[in-house]
Write an enzyme that holds these catalytic residues in place. Sequence first.
Site, PDB file in Angstrom:
ATOM      1  N   GLY A  41       0.811  -1.224   0.000  1.00  0.00           N
ATOM      2  CA  GLY A  41       0.000   0.000   0.000  1.00  0.00           C
ATOM      3  C   GLY A  41       0.837   1.262   0.000  1.00  0.00           C
ATOM      4  O   GLY A  41       0.366   2.330   0.383  1.00  0.00           O
ATOM      5  N   ASP A  45       3.607  -0.879 -14.051  1.00  0.00           N
ATOM      6  CA  ASP A  45       4.086  -1.627 -12.885  1.00  0.00           C
ATOM      7  C   ASP A  45       4.552  -3.027 -13.280  1.00  0.00           C
ATOM      8  O   ASP A  45       5.623  -3.481 -12.887  1.00  0.00           O
ATOM      9  CB  ASP A  45       2.977  -1.742 -11.835  1.00  0.00           C
ATOM     10  CG  ASP A  45       2.455  -0.387 -11.401  1.00  0.00           C
ATOM     11  OD1 ASP A  45       3.076   0.624 -11.778  1.00  0.00           O
ATOM     12  OD2 ASP A  45       1.441  -0.340 -10.698  1.00  0.00           O
ATOM     13  N   GLU A  89      -5.238  -8.004 -12.489  1.00  0.00           N
ATOM     14  CA  GLU A  89      -5.565  -6.772 -11.753  1.00  0.00           C
ATOM     15  C   GLU A  89      -6.876  -6.167 -12.278  1.00  0.00           C
ATOM     16  O   GLU A  89      -7.720  -5.721 -11.502  1.00  0.00           O
ATOM     17  CB  GLU A  89      -4.399  -5.791 -11.930  1.00  0.00           C
ATOM     18  CG  GLU A  89      -4.462  -4.634 -11.015  1.00  0.00           C
ATOM     19  CD  GLU A  89      -3.221  -4.484 -10.146  1.00  0.00           C
ATOM     20  OE1 GLU A  89      -2.363  -5.381 -10.111  1.00  0.00           O
ATOM     21  OE2 GLU A  89      -3.140  -3.454  -9.482  1.00  0.00           O
ATOM     22  N   SER A 135       4.004  -0.859  -5.962  1.00  0.00           N
ATOM     23  CA  SER A 135       3.554  -1.954  -6.825  1.00  0.00           C
ATOM     24  C   SER A 135       3.784  -3.340  -6.251  1.00  0.00           C
ATOM     25  O   SER A 135       4.258  -4.248  -6.942  1.00  0.00           O
ATOM     26  CB  SER A 135       4.243  -1.881  -8.191  1.00  0.00           C
ATOM     27  OG  SER A 135       3.798  -0.767  -8.836  1.00  0.00           O
TER      28      SER A 135
END
Length: 394
Positions: free
Chosen positions: A124, A174, A162, A128
């Site tokens: 967080g 990322d 994702e 990444s």
Amino acid sequence: MNNTIVTNLKKEFIKRFEREPLLIASPGRINLIGEHTDYNDGFVMPASIDKKVYCAIAKNNTINNCTIHSLSLKDSFGFELGQIEKNTSKNWINYVVGVVDIINKDHHLDAGFDILVDSDLPLGAGLSSSAALENAIAFGINDLFELNIPKEELIYISQKAEHVYAEVECGIMDQYSSVFGKKKNLLLLDCQTITSKEIPAKFEPYELWLLNTNVSHNLADSEYNKRREECREAIRLINEHYRAVSSFRDLQPEEISKLKEILPEILFKRTSYVIEENDRVQKAAEALKNDDLVLFGKMLYLAHEGQQLKYEVSCKELDFLVDFSKKFTEVLGSRMMGGGFGGCTINLIHKDIAASYVSEVAEAYQKEFNIALTPLKVSIDNGTHILKNENINL
Ligand code: GLA
């Protein structure tokens, strides 16, 4: 490589499963400049770092039962191949099962497996960790089942996990930088052609420091998807009322004033930010090549201003840190890094004052928000790779 983590991971895996695992190291990333430009076909300048997700994986003697356990999160999950669903309560699981499910649908994996993960990459913090985990799983399954999926495809599998399972419509920066990063180099990545050039990370006598705000406003995912939607709408209006473009990449800074007449205020702010940020990335790359760190630092400050005022993805904690740094001529540049709404600032600080600056800013931050600031000095390391087992002695 973090020897302590890897040795312990291997030992723990053998203790639990009585088999030798395949080991993978997958780094987090920093991004020097070029934020929210990746999904707009633009330029970014990331690098993979020495803070990583480590993963141990081996087949078990079932045809479809899998387990995943995270040592850092102290959390486990079991699932069956072919029966995978989104996890609504634990997002980290989605990064794992998403990758597994996507690969399984195409390649019909013929055995179950166990995965153990550990990490020294803060979660967080805008570094990444999700892409690092996705890539670690993708590399692990690819190698374990001898699928020979090229790296260029593995990054899209990670990205799709994702999009579909974690429901964040991220760009490719990322996943790309975590896989293709090179020690001591930044990547100047063109997100239209998905090709990159390496730029030596020569910052002496300055150092790169991350300052982790330790806040992660939960707006992040919804606002991220909203920005993507706003960009799509702006492109639609530009095509309808100005000229044919496929993305902001087709527009030049000189055209910004014309766009003001045709776009609503918010969309104009988003659009002008992206066009200017693309331009800044190019200028920053040029400045680095010319060893002009002062100009490079200016680009970082300007980027933050755009992220704060035009793209509106910053937050008061990040703005406080960037403003604070402006009082110090030895800090050449500072800006929020990653998706925004929390996480880290990235700072270019003269090595002679780095330690004292970091403690001064941490004290001021603590006083202002009653939150501890975590400084992190990172170095630039290679992208995701399989670790050679013979080099890891227990
Ligand atoms: C997140 C996304 C990336 C990128 C950045 C903002 O990290 O995953 O694709 O859009 O935000 O630059």
